[in-house]
Design an enzyme around this catalytic site. Sequence first.
Site, mmCIF file in Angstrom:
data_model
loop_
_atom_site.group_PDB
_atom_site.id
_atom_site.type_symbol
_atom_site.label_atom_id
_atom_site.label_comp_id
_atom_site.label_asym_id
_atom_site.label_seq_id
_atom_site.Cartn_x
_atom_site.Cartn_y
_atom_site.Cartn_z
ATOM 1 N N HIS A 48 0.857 -1.172 0.000
ATOM 2 C CA HIS A 48 0.000 0.000 0.000
ATOM 3 C C HIS A 48 0.907 1.240 0.000
ATOM 4 C CE1 HIS A 48 -3.937 -2.030 1.536
ATOM 5 N NE2 HIS A 48 -3.454 -2.566 0.438
ATOM 6 N N GLU A 50 1.097 3.944 1.744
ATOM 7 C CA GLU A 50 1.646 4.392 3.027
ATOM 8 C C GLU A 50 2.889 3.579 3.387
ATOM 9 O OE1 GLU A 50 -1.348 3.369 2.237
ATOM 10 O OE2 GLU A 50 -2.896 4.023 3.655
ATOM 11 N N CYS A 82 -2.373 -0.954 7.191
ATOM 12 C CA CYS A 82 -1.460 0.188 7.159
ATOM 13 C C CYS A 82 -1.379 0.898 8.509
ATOM 14 C CB CYS A 82 -1.871 1.164 6.074
ATOM 15 S SG CYS A 82 -1.459 0.559 4.444
ATOM 16 N N TRP A 169 -13.719 8.177 -39.215
ATOM 17 C CA TRP A 169 -14.153 8.419 -37.847
ATOM 18 C C TRP A 169 -14.938 9.711 -37.738
ATOM 19 C CZ3 TRP A 169 -9.374 6.093 -38.767
ATOM 20 C CH2 TRP A 169 -9.175 4.851 -38.140
ATOM 21 N N SER A 296 -26.946 3.052 -31.002
ATOM 22 C CA SER A 296 -28.146 3.701 -30.475
ATOM 23 C C SER A 296 -28.943 2.827 -29.517
ATOM 24 C CB SER A 296 -29.089 4.024 -31.633
ATOM 25 O OG SER A 296 -28.567 5.036 -32.423
HETATM 26 N N1 LIG Z 1 -20.020 7.148 -32.910
HETATM 27 C C1 LIG Z 1 -19.973 6.292 -31.928
HETATM 28 O O1 LIG Z 1 -19.540 6.604 -30.815
HETATM 29 C C2 LIG Z 1 -20.440 4.889 -32.155
HETATM 30 C C3 LIG Z 1 -20.129 3.908 -31.203
HETATM 31 C C4 LIG Z 1 -20.601 2.612 -31.412
HETATM 32 C C5 LIG Z 1 -21.371 2.340 -32.511
HETATM 33 N N2 LIG Z 1 -21.644 3.302 -33.409
HETATM 34 C C6 LIG Z 1 -22.473 3.009 -34.581
HETATM 35 O O2 LIG Z 1 -23.728 2.513 -34.177
HETATM 36 C C7 LIG Z 1 -24.256 1.705 -35.213
HETATM 37 C C8 LIG Z 1 -24.909 0.460 -34.604
HETATM 38 O O3 LIG Z 1 -26.010 0.850 -33.826
HETATM 39 P P1 LIG Z 1 -27.024 -0.232 -33.267
HETATM 40 O O4 LIG Z 1 -28.040 0.480 -32.451
HETATM 41 O O5 LIG Z 1 -27.437 -1.095 -34.369
HETATM 42 O O6 LIG Z 1 -26.023 -1.137 -32.405
HETATM 43 P P2 LIG Z 1 -25.846 -1.538 -30.877
HETATM 44 O O7 LIG Z 1 -26.685 -0.713 -29.996
HETATM 45 O O8 LIG Z 1 -24.397 -1.586 -30.653
HETATM 46 O O9 LIG Z 1 -26.389 -3.030 -30.917
HETATM 47 C C9 LIG Z 1 -27.773 -3.243 -31.006
HETATM 48 C C10 LIG Z 1 -28.095 -4.715 -30.889
HETATM 49 O O10 LIG Z 1 -27.654 -5.213 -29.642
HETATM 50 C C11 LIG Z 1 -28.425 -6.356 -29.349
HETATM 51 N N3 LIG Z 1 -28.841 -6.340 -27.959
HETATM 52 C C12 LIG Z 1 -28.646 -7.383 -27.115
HETATM 53 N N4 LIG Z 1 -29.120 -7.113 -25.910
HETATM 54 C C13 LIG Z 1 -29.670 -5.871 -25.974
HETATM 55 C C14 LIG Z 1 -30.324 -5.063 -25.011
HETATM 56 N N5 LIG Z 1 -30.521 -5.472 -23.747
HETATM 57 N N6 LIG Z 1 -30.770 -3.851 -25.398
HETATM 58 C C15 LIG Z 1 -30.563 -3.425 -26.663
HETATM 59 N N7 LIG Z 1 -29.923 -4.145 -27.599
HETATM 60 C C16 LIG Z 1 -29.474 -5.375 -27.264
HETATM 61 C C17 LIG Z 1 -29.621 -6.346 -30.262
HETATM 62 O O11 LIG Z 1 -29.414 -7.358 -31.237
HETATM 63 P P3 LIG Z 1 -29.927 -8.857 -30.902
HETATM 64 O O12 LIG Z 1 -31.402 -8.750 -30.763
HETATM 65 O O13 LIG Z 1 -29.456 -9.686 -32.029
HETATM 66 O O14 LIG Z 1 -29.284 -9.215 -29.612
HETATM 67 C C18 LIG Z 1 -29.559 -4.990 -30.921
HETATM 68 O O15 LIG Z 1 -30.042 -4.967 -32.236
HETATM 69 C C19 LIG Z 1 -23.104 1.377 -36.130
HETATM 70 O O16 LIG Z 1 -23.286 2.065 -37.352
HETATM 71 C C20 LIG Z 1 -21.909 1.906 -35.429
HETATM 72 O O17 LIG Z 1 -20.947 2.436 -36.316
HETATM 73 C C21 LIG Z 1 -21.194 4.568 -33.267
HETATM 74 ZN ZN LIG Z 2 -3.448 0.075 3.468
#
Ligand SMILES: NC(=O)c1ccc[n+]([C@@H]2O[C@H](COP(=O)([O-])OP(=O)(O)OC[C@H]3O[C@@H](n4cnc5c(N)ncnc54)[C@H](OP(=O)(O)O)[C@@H]3O)[C@@H](O)[C@H]2O)c1
Ligand SMILES: [Zn+2]
Length: 364
Positions: A48, A50, A82, A169, A296
């Site tokens: 740790h 300390e 400690c 990106w 999303s």
């Molecule tokens: N700019 C950024 O920071 C960033 C970061 C990441 C991704 N992206 C973009 O996001 C896009 C993909 O978006 P997306 O909405 O399709 O992908 P996502 O949110 O990564 O994945 C969605 C899928 O996850 C599965 N899933 C499993 N458990 C879930 C739960 N509890 N709740 C919701 N979904 C669950 C579902 O498919 P199943 O039903 O088959 O399980 C669902 O269709 C891509 O184009 C990527 O490039 C952008």
């Molecule tokens: Zn300690």
Amino acid sequence: MPDFMNEALELARQGVGRTSPNPAVGAVVIKGDQVVGRGFHTWAGLKHAEVAALDDAGGNARGATLYVTLEPCSHQGRTAACVDKIIEAGISKIVAAMQDPNPLVSGKGFHRLGEAGIDVVMDGTYAAEAEKLNEPFVHFMKTGLPLVTVKAAVTLDGKIAAPQNNEGWITSEVARAHVQQLRHESDAILTGIGTVLNDDCLLTDRSGRERSRPLLRIVLDSQLRLPLESKLVAGVKDDLLVVGTSAASADRRRTLESRGARVLIADDPRGRTDIQAVLALLAEERYLSLMIEAGSKVNWAFLDSGLADKIFFYYAPKILGGLESLPVAGGTGRRRRADAILFRNVTIHHISDNEFAVEAYVVR
Ligand SMILES: NC(=O)c1ccc[n+]([C@@H]2O[C@H](COP(=O)([O-])OP(=O)(O)OC[C@H]3O[C@@H](n4cnc5c(N)ncnc54)[C@H](OP(=O)(O)O)[C@@H]3O)[C@@H](O)[C@H]2O)c1
Ligand SMILES: [Zn+2]
């Protein structure tokens, strides 16, 4: 008088990413107005902070003052407590930046030191900084759950992907290097199968810094569709967890497992993967923090359920527009303005020319 607590905090920072599930702690031993001992904690070093500082000070510790960023431990863990070492070394005064956040032991270390005749001072000047340094640890000790951060790279209109071509990106190289630092400070990272199928992402910590344990990479994938040729599976090193539902085939499960992935089957009442069960598993295995880097749908699942604690959104000076480009949080959304998810403690980080990030905490 030099700022000794600041020096202790600087030392503690050297341990960030290298201590989890332990906190990052720094300590200095002061004789007169000279630093005679320095220490910080790393998981590999075991000691740790300390104790490291006391060992560094040697005989000079007798009658000296110890500055430490966190209340010293009073319970036997992997190493001796400690407080016993501090008493034994003959320290006469101790200055600490914050109490132990674990409600079960908070204040006990100070109490034992006081009983031994050591002058105990709580200096709140750096309390906020000391807490921020160990944000996941403090959160875990208070709630028993990992700190969940939804991280995203977004346009000024809040979009994360275009409808057609997502090559390249959203944010700059500088912003992406910053993300690597966030990954380095996280114990686990999670995405959805939608993102894996689109981006074939790697989700590794490429900061180049030492970690106490591998970054656990998690994919929510109800049907276990994760391609075996994906970078995630190809690069597996005992660091991949795929979460599916009972709708997935047992065959797929066995195949993924044979490739070195760990599979968790967890259904929520709506037949989706159960994200609460994921957090419970992480908590059980003492993963203190989880970063969501998803699309999303998964972003919305964490925000809507109240399981996300904070956001870290990187904004690029761009607008995609259009109803088909993906928003940072999709799903059903909230149907009324009055039901919007609210945030507090909003911090704007300057990232590069024309780029900023927003860090904010979900209002409970
Ligand atoms: N700019 C950024 O920071 C960033 C970061 C990441 C991704 N992206 C973009 O996001 C896009 C993909 O978006 P997306 O909405 O399709 O992908 P996502 O949110 O990564 O994945 C969605 C899928 O996850 C599965 N899933 C499993 N458990 C879930 C739960 N509890 N709740 C919701 N979904 C669950 C579902 O498919 P199943 O039903 O088959 O399980 C669902 O269709 C891509 O184009 C990527 O490039 C952008
Ligand atoms: Zn300690």
